[in-house]
Design an enzyme around this catalytic site. Structure first.
Site, PDB file in Angstrom:
ATOM      1  N   CYS A   1       5.468  20.751  -7.516  1.00 31.88           N
ATOM      2  CA  CYS A   1       5.212  20.653  -8.950  1.00 31.88           C
ATOM      3  C   CYS A   1       4.187  21.707  -9.375  1.00 31.88           C
ATOM      4  CB  CYS A   1       4.693  19.257  -9.269  1.00 31.88           C
ATOM      5  SG  CYS A   1       4.161  19.078 -10.979  1.00 31.88           S
TER       6      CYS A   1
ATOM      7  N   CYS B   1       0.858  19.758 -10.676  1.00 29.81           N
ATOM      8  CA  CYS B   1      -0.102  19.057  -9.809  1.00 29.81           C
ATOM      9  C   CYS B   1       0.056  19.368  -8.329  1.00 29.81           C
ATOM     10  CB  CYS B   1      -0.005  17.547 -10.024  1.00 29.81           C
ATOM     11  SG  CYS B   1       1.424  16.777  -9.208  1.00 29.81           S
TER      12      CYS B   1
ATOM     13  N   CYS C   1       8.507  15.405 -11.299  1.00 28.88           N
ATOM     14  CA  CYS C   1       7.473  15.214 -10.291  1.00 28.88           C
ATOM     15  C   CYS C   1       7.163  13.719 -10.211  1.00 28.88           C
ATOM     16  CB  CYS C   1       6.213  15.992 -10.655  1.00 28.88           C
ATOM     17  SG  CYS C   1       4.820  15.625  -9.559  1.00 28.88           S
TER      18      CYS C   1
ATOM     19  N   CYS D   1       2.977  13.229 -11.032  1.00 26.03           N
ATOM     20  CA  CYS D   1       2.272  13.380 -12.321  1.00 26.03           C
ATOM     21  C   CYS D   1       3.175  13.177 -13.527  1.00 26.03           C
ATOM     22  CB  CYS D   1       1.585  14.741 -12.410  1.00 26.03           C
ATOM     23  SG  CYS D   1       2.722  16.121 -12.717  1.00 26.03           S
TER      24      CYS D   1
ATOM     25  N   ASP E   1       7.778  45.000   1.546  1.00 27.85           N
ATOM     26  CA  ASP E   1       7.916  43.885   2.491  1.00 27.85           C
ATOM     27  C   ASP E   1       9.364  43.389   2.453  1.00 27.85           C
ATOM     28  OD1 ASP E   1       7.922  41.422   3.752  1.00 27.85           O
ATOM     29  OD2 ASP E   1       6.036  40.744   2.874  1.00 27.85           O
TER      30      ASP E   1
END
Length: 412
Positions: free
Chosen positions: A201, A204, A217, A220, A338
């Site tokens: 999430c 949170c 979520c 929260c 990368d």
């Protein structure tokens, strides 16, 4: 709204003239479009030039990790139904390139601007947009892009209190988190094929639950908002529940999603969905992407895929096996140096395709394909790969600079 008064000071006019001259010299020297160097010079002469150029325009900003160049083109086509448009159609999407594009559009009513994710907050501050389209956020250019949660936070802070209408994809939790600080959001259910950057999430840090197409979520209560626009198969559903057919020459589900977001943007400016979607049919290719070209008496379709989310969408639209596939990967500055992202791509989706590998990092890609149990041949260049390909249209998938290399080789 756009007016006819001239917002440019003498200094700004000098900056525009100098920028155009430098760009022209760059083109004459064969160094590309010159838009970036021209814009840099212009901004050096007048640091407020971008804001001045945007002053008389209805500005629409488009940002995302994938699909922003195509969506910018689709929105520009749709809005031409309502007035002249200036746009950075070639994808130069940082402040210098944007400044260059706007400097060329003195008669325009709309400025449809693609913006690199990392520059969105600053460009929004300078251009006072009427509308901002946020499509998706996923990992990209791992060596230098902040991780996606930080980008979402950057968007969230930068857009807080913005007067713009924000058109946002409600299927991407990171986009929802970013857009939720804005007072005026229109939610579009545009879908999300790649979910690996949104399992925690953004609010949170809790674990995201994903039953079906929904998400929330459990800790929260942060959850998917209810959309007012939606992609449904080959149609766009508008806020009244009417279904409008999508007319595109561009392939794949991702481009239908781009069209749905574009229709929602066009509606903000009074262009009805039917008109917007019909106008989008004009777009055949975007800066070479999706073009079918002839090379060595073969048909090659050029497909750009820069990161795991892009590769996943691209695999979904290639011809079925045994269509030959050429893959090319570089790791230059514009790509990100990368290449560990290759391990996030599911190359088992290419099973049954004859695969040919080239590019600066062909050996990195070869190792990845080996682990995925794929049969492939490593080639020195495009010419050799095409000669080795069995019959059928050849699907050529490349990341950013590899794509530019291929376009130059085929004369596209």
């Amino acid at each position: 709204m756009a007016g006819n008064s001239d917002p440019l000071t003498p200094r700004a006019k000098l900056a525009v003239t100098a920028g155009k001259a430098v760009a022209a010299a760059s083109r004459a020297a064969g160094r590309g479009s010159g838009s970036v160097i021209g814009g840099k010079i212009a901004l050096r002469l007048d640091p407020d030039l971008l804001a001045r150029l945007a002053q008389n325009l209805d500005v629409i900003l488009v940002s995302a990790t994938n699909g922003k160049t195509t969506t910018t083109r689709l929105i520009a086509e749709a809005l031409r139904a309502a007035g002249p448009v200036v746009s950075n159609a070639l994808g130069a999407n940082m402040p210098a390139g944007i400044t260059s594009a706007l400097a060329g559009g003195s008669e325009a009513k709309f400025g449809v601007i693609e913006v690199d994710e990392k520059y969105l907050a600053g460009v929004a501050r300078d251009t006072d947009p009427k509308c901002i389209a946020l499509l998706n956020l996923s990992r990209d250019q791992l060596d230098r892009a902040a991780e996606t949660r930080m980008l979402a936070e950057n968007w969230r802070e930068g857009l807080a209190g913005s007067k713009a209408v924000v058109i946002a994809n409600c299927d991407d939790p990171l986009v929802v988190w970013a857009a939720s600080s804005s007072p005026n959001v229109v939610w579009v259910a545009a879908g999300q094929m790649w979910k690996d950057d949104a399992w925690s999430c953004p609010s949170c840090g809790g674990v995201m639950q994903r039953p079906g197409e929904d998400w929330f979520c459990g800790e929260c209560g942060f959850r998917r908002p209810t959309p007012t626009w939606a992609l449904s198969g080959d149609h766009v559903l508008d806020p009244h529940g009417s279904a409008w057919p999508i007319h595109l020459q561009l392939p794949g589900r991702a481009n239908k999603a781009n069209a749905a977001s574009s229709a929602a943007v066009a509606a903000v400016f009074g262009v009805p969905p039917q008109v917007a979607l019909e106008r989008m049919y004009q777009v055949q290719a975007v800066a070479g992407r999706y073009d079918v070209v002839q090379f060595q008496n073969r048909d090659l379709r050029l497909l750009l895929a820069k990161n795991p989310a892009g590769w996943l969408e691209t695999f979904s639209l290639i011809d079925p096996p045994p269509a030959p596939v050429i893959l090319s990967v570089n790791a230059r500055g514009a790509d990100g140096t990368d290449t560990s992202w290759l391990w996030d791509v599911d190359y088992t989706r290419l099973t049954g395709h004859p695969i040919f590998v080239l590019g600066d990092r062909k050996l990195d890609l070869a190792v990845r394909l080996e682990v995925a149990g794929q049969h492939f041949q490593v080639c020195e260049n495009l010419d050799q790969a095409v000669q080795l390909c069995p019959p059928g249209r050849i699907e050529v998938i490349a990341n950013y600079t590899a794509f530019q290399d291929l376009r130059r080789r085929v004369g596209n």
